[in-house]
Write a protein that holds these residues in place. Sequence first.
Motif, short mmCIF file in Angstrom:
data_model
loop_
_atom_site.label_atom_id
_atom_site.label_comp_id
_atom_site.label_asym_id
_atom_site.label_seq_id
_atom_site.Cartn_x
_atom_site.Cartn_y
_atom_site.Cartn_z
N TYR A 16 3.28 -8.49 0.68
CA TYR A 16 4.47 -7.66 0.88
C TYR A 16 4.03 -6.31 1.42
CZ TYR A 16 3.28 -5.67 -3.76
OH TYR A 16 2.64 -5.08 -4.81
N ILE A 22 5.34 -2.07 1.79
CA ILE A 22 6.24 -1.01 1.34
C ILE A 22 6.02 0.23 2.21
CG2 ILE A 22 6.42 -1.83 -1.06
CD1 ILE A 22 4.28 0.17 -1.82
N ASP A 23 7.12 1.02 2.35
CA ASP A 23 6.94 2.26 3.12
C ASP A 23 6.56 3.38 2.16
OD1 ASP A 23 9.24 3.01 1.80
OD2 ASP A 23 10.56 2.64 3.51
N TRP A 80 8.28 3.87 -1.07
CA TRP A 80 8.06 2.78 -2.02
C TRP A 80 9.11 1.67 -1.87
CZ3 TRP A 80 3.54 3.15 -4.67
CH2 TRP A 80 2.98 4.41 -4.79
N ARG A 81 9.72 1.59 -0.65
CA ARG A 81 10.70 0.55 -0.42
C ARG A 81 10.04 -0.67 0.22
NH1 ARG A 81 14.34 5.02 2.13
NH2 ARG A 81 12.90 4.55 3.82
N PHE A 82 10.52 -1.85 -0.20
CA PHE A 82 10.01 -3.10 0.38
C PHE A 82 10.53 -3.24 1.80
CE2 PHE A 82 9.52 -4.18 -4.11
CZ PHE A 82 8.31 -4.86 -4.12
N ASN A 102 13.48 -0.15 -4.00
CA ASN A 102 12.30 0.59 -4.44
C ASN A 102 11.43 -0.29 -5.35
OD1 ASN A 102 10.85 2.48 -6.54
ND2 ASN A 102 11.30 3.75 -4.73
N LEU A 103 10.12 -0.18 -5.17
CA LEU A 103 9.15 -0.98 -5.95
C LEU A 103 9.39 -0.80 -7.45
CD1 LEU A 103 6.48 -2.64 -6.24
CD2 LEU A 103 5.27 -0.46 -6.15
N TYR A 158 -2.06 2.32 -5.26
CA TYR A 158 -1.26 2.46 -4.05
C TYR A 158 -1.19 3.93 -3.61
CZ TYR A 158 0.37 -2.33 -4.91
OH TYR A 158 0.44 -3.68 -5.11
N SER A 172 3.19 2.75 6.25
CA SER A 172 3.44 1.68 5.27
C SER A 172 2.13 1.27 4.59
CB SER A 172 4.07 0.47 5.97
OG SER A 172 3.16 -0.06 6.93
#
Length: 911
Positions: A226, A228-229, A232-234, A256-257, A273, A306
Amino acid sequence: MRKTGIEIIGDARWGTHFCQFYQTRTDLADILVPYFKAGLEQNEFCMWITSPDLTCGEAEAALRKAVPNLSDYLEKGQIEILAHTDWYLKGGSFDKQRVLDGWISKLELAQAMGFDGLRLSGNTVWLEKADWEKFAEYERAVDEVIGRYQIIALCTYPLASCSAVEILEMMRNHQFALIKGDQGWQMVENSDLKRARERALQSEQALRESRHRLSVIVDSIADGLYAIDRQWRFIHINKAALSHFGRADEQFIGRNLFEVFPAARGSVFESAYRRAFETGEPAFFETASTVVERTVEVHAYPGPDSLTVIFRDITERKQREQELQKLNRTLQALSNSSQAMMRARDEKEFLDEVCQIVVKDCGYAMVWIGLAEEDEYRTVRPVAHAGFEEGYLESLRISWADTDRGRGPTGTSVRTGKPAVCADILHNPQFIPWREQALRRGYASSIALPLISGERTFGAITIYSKEQDAFSENEVKLLSQLADDLSFGIMSIRWRMGHEKARAEAVTEKNRLEAVMETLPVGVSIIDAHGGNIRSNPMFERIWGGRGPKARTVRDYSQYKAWWLNTGKPVQPEEWAAAKAVHRGETVVGQLMQIEKFNGSRAFVLNSASPIFDAEGHISGSAVAILDITDRVQGEEALRQSEERYRRLFEDDLTGDFIAGKNGEIHACNPAFLRLYGFSNLQEALKGSLADFNPQEWPEILTRLKEQGRIERHQARHHCPDGREIYVVENVVGIFDASGELVEIKGYIFDNTEQHKAQEALYRSNARLNLLAETAGELLGSDSPQEVVESLCRKVMAFLDCQAFFNFLVDEEAGKLHLNACAGVPPEVARKIEWLDYGVAVCGCVARDGRRIVAEDNFHTPDPRTDLVKSYGIQAYACHPLLSQGKVLGTLSFGTRTRVRFTEDVFHNWP
């Protein structure tokens, strides 16, 4: 151009290097079978390196369906199908240069055989993570080198074993890749990826196409992925990740994660991360999943805007690693226990060390070894242990019977001969008798493994762990092997100890036999299979008058001169008992002959021999016994001469003649009669009666005379008026009247005392010789010389009219004499003299000096050496040393309570 046989590829040039990512063995066969079929049809040399996903046999069977004449290609050597272990891992490890050189060598060989080039394929399912980088270097080298040769190479990779990073790495090392998607097989070229990145800056459409192609790859891999930006969004998630999380993609994209996974806040995921975003460096870690109870391996790759996360479920791998680590420890224990067996000096030391090894190497809480007893309770007796035990073994009272205390792991294992596992001590009802004590010491599970020799279970080794269900199937197999090695070690040590003990006993027995051989009054010789003399005892040489010439074969027996006693003919070499024993396997007893000794004198002997057989039943030699019977032959001759002399005296009327009344009263007699009975004159004799000479037999003699009329050569013992006892032979005739009544007795008597004494002496001589011959035969045929020695002593005691004998043997370690056998004294008395010092009593002095002592009239002698035997009521006592090559091995003695002295010939010919 070469036909690849793969429709999506078509033709390819020499030097083509591409790869295939597959999911099933059907995927492999779909590409590789037509690939190699095309190579065979184009006169190319083909090499197919297989793996467990498609074995050599399965590959050949699949190819044979497409190529019916495959046998022809195999026969002419155009194709080789090898396992990966025989190519990539030859020698036990992967060597990049060796494999590269191997391809070039195969190409050169193929061209020398007339083939156009080399077509190859290799599978990488065997590849471990630790070797991945080395293999990637190898693939880069192949890609650089292959373009210069007439080679086409296809590398196959299992998608389930490859991460996204590894897939990208392999695609960079190949010209193009084959990947099976929803639309079937697709070809992704390396150059396309480069152009896609360039067009991404110029065209959104090109970017979507590139993303589509990448999506095909990403969704085809088994790893979760996966992205994420920085908020923290997928922004992307693949099918494997959705499957792992158990959710749909709409639950991720744009969210959001920490909203989706609240447990990730403050976890290693967040810290790793953030560090990757901040430093721009990839992050790698292994941790427990915050979503499911699994362990994951995580790679985080930061980009400008990302973070791409690739993760893999490694729970099974971790479990396998732990299991492997545990099995490796058990293998080490196996190795160490084998070494312990080699250096162990005794069984207890070996068992203690094995217990220590199992606890130390395998990490178990406690281990103990028990042996199965054959008592009424069928006890399992602990003999060794290691680890945290704290008195646990004292409370066990384990049986191997089918009872409550015999149905636990240990008793069951001994009773059934199979491993018995208790995976959960807390809840296993069979463990109730020992549960409280086991839990108090922290034991959670246990296993008992049988110790087996042949078909008999003689014990068990029991192991305890602090973890429940601690014994996997593979662990049980290895521990069973350890138990087998332990059983073998125990039996080997017991055999070794028994062998050493038997060897020591054999040496002792040999020394005893040597002593018997040295002192035996029978000549004994051991003969080999050819008839050659191996060794002889002193009596053998004494009988032959010294050491004779060495006989090596039966033909050499001509050097021994002898004549048959019944015919006087010379004894031929093949007629000797020893020759018949080694040549025919016969046992020959009692050859009567006269021999000429090596000192020139002659003797009469009885010669016997018996064959000796080896373990296979073949004749390996014989044992010879020769007995000097000169005294007996001479005695028989003396008896014959005595009988002749007395016959002449009788014929010359030198016998005592008499006339007596019907009741035996003497009426008349001749001078010889007077001399015979010691009468001074006739008047004195006429006052006597025949009944007075033999009152016990007289009534019977009178009855026989009345019934038979006469009695001839009647032998009797008569009592003379002067107190003498004489032995006579009498002939008596009855005189009867007309009515048949006995009225008078006539007869003559001659003195047989000298002849009787000669007969008695001959009897004693024969008894002694028969005793020696019988004992010699028993000794030669017995497996237990000790029993023969005891039998000999008892027979000699009876022959000598003795009431006691004692046999002491030297115990060099104790420095004393040890009572080996005795008779004539109570057991409690024998126990008091079990050990005797040198120089003490008669036997101690004989052992010290090596000389015989004869002590007589002990009750009237001041000799202090006789005090001991005197206390047993022994009046006369004779003790002999047992010698072997001049060394005293013990003593043999006889004693009598009925006489104060021995007769002159009691110990004649007894060395």
